[in-house]
Design a protein around this motif. Structure first.
Motif, short mmCIF file in Angstrom:
data_model
loop_
_atom_site.label_atom_id
_atom_site.label_comp_id
_atom_site.label_asym_id
_atom_site.label_seq_id
_atom_site.Cartn_x
_atom_site.Cartn_y
_atom_site.Cartn_z
N ASP A 77 18.45 19.41 13.15
CA ASP A 77 18.93 18.05 13.36
C ASP A 77 17.72 17.13 13.52
OD1 ASP A 77 20.36 15.82 13.92
OD2 ASP A 77 20.79 16.39 16.00
N MET A 78 17.27 16.59 12.40
CA MET A 78 16.03 15.79 12.41
C MET A 78 16.27 14.48 11.67
SD MET A 78 12.99 16.80 13.45
CE MET A 78 11.78 16.28 12.22
N PRO A 79 15.62 13.42 12.07
CA PRO A 79 15.68 12.21 11.24
C PRO A 79 14.97 12.49 9.91
CG PRO A 79 14.11 11.94 13.05
CD PRO A 79 14.81 13.24 13.28
N ARG A 80 15.58 12.10 8.81
CA ARG A 80 15.00 12.39 7.49
C ARG A 80 14.49 11.13 6.83
NH1 ARG A 80 14.64 18.06 7.25
NH2 ARG A 80 16.31 18.78 8.60
N ALA A 81 13.43 11.28 6.05
CA ALA A 81 12.89 10.12 5.35
C ALA A 81 12.15 10.57 4.10
CB ALA A 81 11.93 9.34 6.25
N SER A 82 12.04 9.66 3.16
CA SER A 82 11.22 9.90 1.97
C SER A 82 10.46 8.64 1.66
CB SER A 82 12.10 10.26 0.76
OG SER A 82 12.87 11.40 1.03
N ALA A 83 9.37 8.79 0.94
CA ALA A 83 8.62 7.61 0.51
C ALA A 83 8.53 7.63 -1.00
CB ALA A 83 7.21 7.64 1.10
N THR A 84 8.39 6.48 -1.61
CA THR A 84 8.24 6.43 -3.07
C THR A 84 6.77 6.59 -3.42
OG1 THR A 84 7.81 4.06 -3.14
CG2 THR A 84 10.12 4.74 -3.19
N PRO A 85 6.49 7.03 -4.65
CA PRO A 85 5.09 7.14 -5.08
C PRO A 85 4.32 5.84 -4.86
CG PRO A 85 6.49 8.28 -6.64
CD PRO A 85 7.41 7.63 -5.63
N ASP A 86 4.93 4.71 -5.17
CA ASP A 86 4.20 3.45 -5.01
C ASP A 86 3.90 3.14 -3.55
OD1 ASP A 86 3.51 2.12 -7.49
OD2 ASP A 86 5.67 2.22 -7.91
N GLU A 87 4.83 3.46 -2.68
CA GLU A 87 4.57 3.23 -1.25
C GLU A 87 3.36 4.04 -0.78
OE1 GLU A 87 8.93 2.13 0.67
OE2 GLU A 87 8.45 4.22 0.25
N VAL A 88 3.30 5.28 -1.24
CA VAL A 88 2.17 6.12 -0.84
C VAL A 88 0.87 5.56 -1.44
CG1 VAL A 88 1.13 8.41 -1.01
CG2 VAL A 88 3.58 8.18 -0.59
N CYS A 89 0.91 5.19 -2.70
CA CYS A 89 -0.29 4.68 -3.36
C CYS A 89 -0.84 3.45 -2.66
CB CYS A 89 -0.01 4.34 -4.82
SG CYS A 89 0.33 5.79 -5.83
N SER A 90 0.02 2.51 -2.34
CA SER A 90 -0.52 1.28 -1.75
C SER A 90 -1.01 1.54 -0.33
CB SER A 90 0.49 0.13 -1.81
OG SER A 90 1.49 0.33 -0.86
N LEU A 91 -0.40 2.49 0.35
CA LEU A 91 -0.88 2.86 1.67
C LEU A 91 -2.30 3.44 1.56
CD1 LEU A 91 0.21 2.98 4.58
CD2 LEU A 91 1.03 5.28 4.12
N VAL A 92 -2.49 4.32 0.62
CA VAL A 92 -3.81 4.92 0.42
C VAL A 92 -4.84 3.85 0.11
CG1 VAL A 92 -5.19 6.42 -1.08
CG2 VAL A 92 -2.93 7.15 -0.33
N MET A 93 -4.50 2.95 -0.83
CA MET A 93 -5.47 1.94 -1.25
C MET A 93 -5.88 1.04 -0.08
SD MET A 93 -5.96 2.82 -4.26
CE MET A 93 -6.99 1.59 -5.03
N ASP A 94 -4.90 0.58 0.67
CA ASP A 94 -5.23 -0.35 1.75
C ASP A 94 -5.93 0.33 2.92
OD1 ASP A 94 -3.23 -2.38 0.32
OD2 ASP A 94 -4.49 -3.43 1.77
N PHE A 95 -5.57 1.57 3.19
CA PHE A 95 -6.29 2.30 4.25
C PHE A 95 -7.71 2.63 3.80
CE2 PHE A 95 -2.82 4.43 7.12
CZ PHE A 95 -2.36 3.17 7.45
N TYR A 96 -7.82 2.99 2.55
CA TYR A 96 -9.14 3.41 2.06
C TYR A 96 -10.14 2.26 2.07
CZ TYR A 96 -12.64 5.86 -0.72
OH TYR A 96 -13.80 6.45 -1.14
N LYS A 97 -9.71 1.12 1.61
CA LYS A 97 -10.69 0.05 1.51
C LYS A 97 -11.10 -0.47 2.89
CE LYS A 97 -8.11 -4.21 0.80
NZ LYS A 97 -7.32 -4.93 -0.20
N ARG A 98 -10.28 -0.24 3.89
CA ARG A 98 -10.68 -0.61 5.26
C ARG A 98 -11.49 0.49 5.92
NH1 ARG A 98 -6.18 -3.17 3.95
NH2 ARG A 98 -5.86 -5.30 4.70
N ASN A 99 -11.73 1.56 5.14
CA ASN A 99 -12.51 2.71 5.63
C ASN A 99 -11.83 3.45 6.77
OD1 ASN A 99 -14.85 4.27 5.07
ND2 ASN A 99 -15.80 3.53 6.96
N TYR A 100 -10.47 3.48 6.73
CA TYR A 100 -9.74 4.28 7.71
C TYR A 100 -9.76 5.76 7.30
CZ TYR A 100 -7.45 -0.16 9.12
OH TYR A 100 -7.17 -1.42 9.53
N ILE A 101 -9.76 5.99 6.00
CA ILE A 101 -9.57 7.36 5.49
C ILE A 101 -10.51 7.67 4.34
CG2 ILE A 101 -7.13 7.58 6.11
CD1 ILE A 101 -6.52 6.73 3.18
N GLU A 102 -10.63 8.95 4.03
CA GLU A 102 -11.44 9.44 2.93
C GLU A 102 -10.57 9.69 1.70
OE1 GLU A 102 -14.47 9.04 3.72
OE2 GLU A 102 -15.15 10.06 1.94
#
Ligand code: SF4
Ligand code: SF4
Lengths: 414, 239
Positions: A77-102
Motif C-alpha cells: 500500500d504505497m503512493p504511486r507516481a510516474s514521471a514523463t521522459p521530458d520531466e526527467v530531462c528538464s530536471l536533469v538540465m536545470d539541476f546540472y547547470k546549477r552544479n547540483y549534480i553530476e
C-alpha cells in the motif's frame, strides 16, 4: 517542471539503491551541456553521511512484480507516481547547470511490462542526449526480462548500466523475488559485456557504456555466507568485467514471514566492502580471506584478520619489502605504500619518518620494522590491542555506504 | 631575519635569492608578529633577477613553478616560509625534491599543496550557481585558498554556452566567462537579479535533498567531515 510531491515519491523509492558513483567516464562535451569527470565528483552530503553525485530517481514506482523485500512491490500500500521522459530531462538540465549534480541515475519499477519500462528508460536517455544535448553522466538500471535490443540501444546513450543481482543465490531469488531469475539478471550482464568489448574492438564512433557495469546485492535478507558472496563478486570482477559490486545491508521496510525482522547488519556490510577492496586493489583472492561457508570476522578488518593468521610472515622491513608485501601490512594502504617506496629511495626510513609522512602506525607497528627497529607488541598481546582499536574505530566512523570518498578515507588505509 | 614581500611570484623569487644565505629566514606577505629586536627586510620584486632564478629552477625541476603557484595560493599563514623552505631545498640539492618525503620542508610543502588542490576538487562539487534573469549563472564562494580562477576551466568545459561568474566574496574578486573568453576582475559586491524560476528550482533541489536522505541512518559527524560547515553558506539545500 515536475511537482514536489511526485519527485518525493520517485526519489524515496530509489534511495536504497546504493550506487552513487559518477566516476569512470571521460565523455566529452560536444556542444551542449555537460561532460564526464573521470574521478567522480561529490556535490553534497546528506545527514546520513552519504554523498550526492547523481540525481537518483525512478521513472515509476508502480510495479507489477512482488519482490518480498521491496516497498514498491505490487501488493504494498504505497503512493504511486510516474514521471514523463521530458520531466526527467528538464530536471536533469536545470539541476546540472546549477552544479547540483553530476548527472542522472535512472531506474524504474517494472511498470506495465518489462519491455514497456525499458522502452521508457531508453526514450528518456535518448531524449536527454539527442534533444537536450546533455553530455554529463548517465547511469541506467537494466530491467530483467526486457528485450535485448532495447537494452543494447540504451547502452549507446548511457555511461553505465546495472542489473542488480539482488540476492546471492538462485534459491533465495526464487523465494524472495519470484519473478526474477538468475538468468534474467546474469545473461543481460554478460551480453552487455560482450557487446561492449565488440564495440571497443571495432573502434566504432560514439560510446557504449564507457563506465562499464555494476551490480548490487542485498546482504542479510537471505542465509548466504560472506565466503559465497565474495566468491561471487570475485567472479563478477574477473570474468564479467564488472566495475563495482555494491552491498546493501538489508533494511526491513516491509514485513514478510520469509524475511528476517532484524536489519542485516551495518558492520557486516562494512566488512564486505573492505574485503571487496582487498580483492580489487590489494591483490588478495577470496580463497585467501575465508572459506566458502565462512563469514568475515566482525572483530577485525579482513586484512588484519588475514595477517593475524599469518604471523609467521611478519614483521617485514619497510626499507626492503616490495610493494605487494607492504600492501599486505594492516594499516598500510595503497597511498602510504607508494609514499614509502618514494621516500626510501632517498633515506633509510625510521619510525619518525613514517610518522611524519602520516603513515598510520596504530596497527602497522605490530607488523613492520623500520631500519631494524620494532615497536610492536609481542605476538600474544597483538590480538587484544588490535581488537580494542577496531571496536573504537567502528564506533566512531563506520561507513555504511559505498561512498567512494568515505571508502578511501576510511578503508583506503586498510 | 623577516622578509616582507607582496605575495607575487617575482617578489618571491627575489626574496629567495636575497635570503639564500640566511640560515633561518621567515617570509611573509601578511601581518606578522614582530619580536623585539627582530630585523626585517622589505623585498621589492626585481623582474630581471626573478626571471633568472625562474629559469635556473625550471632547469632543475620543470614542474616546480606549478608547485610555487599552488603554494602562493594557500590560505595558511606560514605558506610563504614553507614555500621558501621548499625552493631553497631544490636549489641546494640541485634536483627535484618532491619525493623526498623524509624531509620536513618537503612534507610541509606537500601538505599545503594538497590542501589547495583538494579544495579545488571539493569546490567543483560544492559550488552552486544561481540563474540570473539574463540567463547568466552566478556562484559566490568563500574558499580557504585563492582558487577562484582555477575553477573556470572545469566549468567552461561543461557549460561552454553559458555566461558565468565565480565570485570569491572574501577576496573580493571574480572570474568571468562570457561564452568565449575568461577574465578576472576585482569585485566587491555583486548585484544579482534572479530569474523567475530560480526559487522554484531551488525548492525542488531542497525537496530532493530531503527525500534522498535515510533518516534512520543519521550520521551527522560523517556528513560534516566530508562537507565542512564553512562550505554550506551558498548551498540552497543547507538552508
Ligand atoms: S563519494 Fe565518490 S561516488 Fe560519491 S559522489 Fe563523491 S566521488 Fe562520487
Ligand atoms: S521489481 Fe521488485 S525490487 Fe524492483 S521495484 Fe518491483 S518489487 Fe521492487
Amino acid at each position: 517542471m515536475i511537482d514536489e510531491a511526485r519527485l518525493k515519491i520517485l526519489v524515496e523509492s530509489a534511495k536504497f539503491d546504493v550506487s552513487c558513483s559518477s566516476s569512470g567516464s571521460g565523455r566529452r562535451n560536444e556542444g551542449g551541456v555537460g561532460n564526464g569527470y573521470a574521478s567522480g565528483c561529490c556535490h553534497s552530503f546528506t545527514p546520513d553521511g552519504r554523498c550526492i553525485s547523481l540525481l537518483k530517481m525512478l521513472l515509476s514506482n508502480d510495479c507489477i512484480f512482488a519482490c518480498k523485500y521491496c516497498m514498491n512491490r505490487c501488493d504494498a500500500d504505497m503512493p504511486r507516481a510516474s514521471a514523463t521522459p521530458d520531466e526527467v530531462c528538464s530536471l536533469v538540465m536545470d539541476f546540472y547547470k546549477r552544479n547540483y549534480i553530476e548527472g542522472l541515475f535512472l531506474s524504474s519499477a517494472v511498470h506495465v511490462s518489462p519491455d514497456y519500462t525499458m522502452e521508457q528508460l531508453y526514450l528518456t536517455v535518448k531524449k536527454l542526449r539527442t534533444e537536450y544535448n546533455f553530455h554529463g553522466y548517465i547511469h541506467v538500471k537494466g530491467i530483467p526480462h526486457a528485450d535485448a535490443e532495447i537494452v543494447r540501444k540504451t547502452a549507446l546513450y548511457a555511461d553505465r548500466m546495472s542489473y542488480n543481482i539482488e540476492l546471492p543465490s538462485e534459491r533465495s531469488l526464487k523465494l524472495l523475488a519470484p519473478q526474477k531469475s538468475r538468468e534474467s539478471l546474469l545473461l543481460p550482464m554478460a551480453r552487455l559485456q560482450r557487446e561492449r568489448l565488440e564495440f571497443k574492438e571495432e573502434k566504432r564512433k560514439g560510446y557504449f557504456l564507457p563506465a562499464g557495469q555494476t551490480t548490487q546485492m542485498i546482504v542479510g535478507a537471505s542465509p548466504e555466507k560472506d565466503g559465497a558472496i565474495l566468491r561471487l563478486s570475485q567472479g563478477l570482477y574477473r570474468k564479467n568485467g564488472l566495475k563495482r559490486v555494491y552491498y546493501s545491508a538489508y533494511v526491513p521496510v516491509v514485513h514478510d514471514s520469509l524475511l528476517p525482522e532484524l536489519p542485516g547488519g551495518a558492520l557486516r556490510e562494512h566488512r564486505l566492502y573492505q574485503a571487496d577492496w582487498l580483492l580489487r586493489f590489494y591483490g588478495f583472492d577470496a580463497e585467501e580471506l575465508l572459506p566458502e561457508d565462512g563469514n568475515l570476522s566482525l572483530e577485525f578488518d579482513p586484512k588484519c584478520a588475514w595477517a593475524l593468521a599469518h604471523m609467521e610472515l611478519f614483521p617485514v622491513e619497510v626499507n626492503r619489502a616490495p610493494l605487494e608485501v607492504l600492501l599486505r601490512v594492516p594499516g598500510i594502504g595503497a597511498r602510504s605504500a607508494q609514499r614509502i617506496l618514494d621516500a626510501r629511495r632517498f633515506t633509510k626510513l625510521t619510525f619518525e619518518h613514517l610518522k611524519k609522512m602520516r603513515v598510520v602506525l596504530k596497527r602497522a607497528r605490530h607488523f613492520i620494522t623500520a631500519s631494524g627497529k620494532f615497536y610492536g607488541a609481542n605476538e600474544r598481546a597483538v590480538r587484544g590491542l588490535l581488537a580494542a582499536e577496531e571496536s573504537k574505530s567502528n564506533a566512531v566512523q563506520m561507513s555504511l555506504f559505498p561512498n567512494e570518498t568515505a571508502l578511501s578515507a576510511l578503508t583506503g588505509e586498510l | 631575519m623577516i622578509y616582507f614581500y607582496d605575495g607575487t611570484k617575482e617578489a618571491f623569487l627575489t626574496a629567495l635569492l636575497l635570503s639564500y644565505d640566511d640560515p633561518l629566514p621567515v617570509l611573509t606577505s601578511g601581518n606578522c608578529q614582530l619580536a623585539l629586536g627582530q630585523r626585517t627586510v622589505f623585498v621589492r620584486a626585481d623582474a630581471e633577477k626573478a626571471q633568472k632564478a625562474e629559469r635556473r629552477l625550471l632547469s632543475i625541476d620543470k614542474d616546480c613553478m606549478r608547485d610555487l603557484d599552488l603554494l602562493l595560493r594557500s590560505g595558511d599563514a606560514d605558506k610563504d616560509t614553507v614555500a621558501l623552505g621548499y625552493f631553497r631545498m631544490i636549489a641546494k640539492r640541485q634536483r627535484p625534491v618532491r619525493e623526498m618525503l623524509g624531509e620536513d620542508d618537503v612534507l610541509s610543502a606537500e601538505n599545503h599543496i594538497r590542501r589547495v588542490t583538494f579544495e579545488i576538487h571539493r569546490m567543483k562539487g560544492f559550488l552552486r550557481f544561481m540563474e540570473c534573469a539574463s540567463g547568466a549563472l552566478y556562484a559566490p564562494i568563500v574558499p580557504d585558498n585563492d582558487i577562484c580562477d582555477l575553477l573556470v576551466p572545469h566549468f567552461r568545459s561543461r557549460l561552454p554556452m553559458y555566461f558565468f561568474v565565480i565570485h570569491d566574496v572574501k577576496r573580493k574578486k571574480a572570474a568571468v566567462y562570457d561564452g568565449e573568453h575568461t577574465f578576472f576582475a576585482p569585485l566587491g559586491e555583486a548585484e544579482v537579479v534572479l530569474s523567475a524560476d530560480e526559487a522554484a528550482w531551488q525548492r525542488l533541489w531542497k525537496e530532493y535533498y530531503a527525500s534522498v536522505n535515510i533518516p534512520s541512518r543519521e550520521r551527522l559527524k560523517q556528513m560534516r567531515g566530508y562537507m565542512p560547515v564553512r562550505y554550506w553558506k551558498f548551498m540552497p539545500e543547507k538552508h
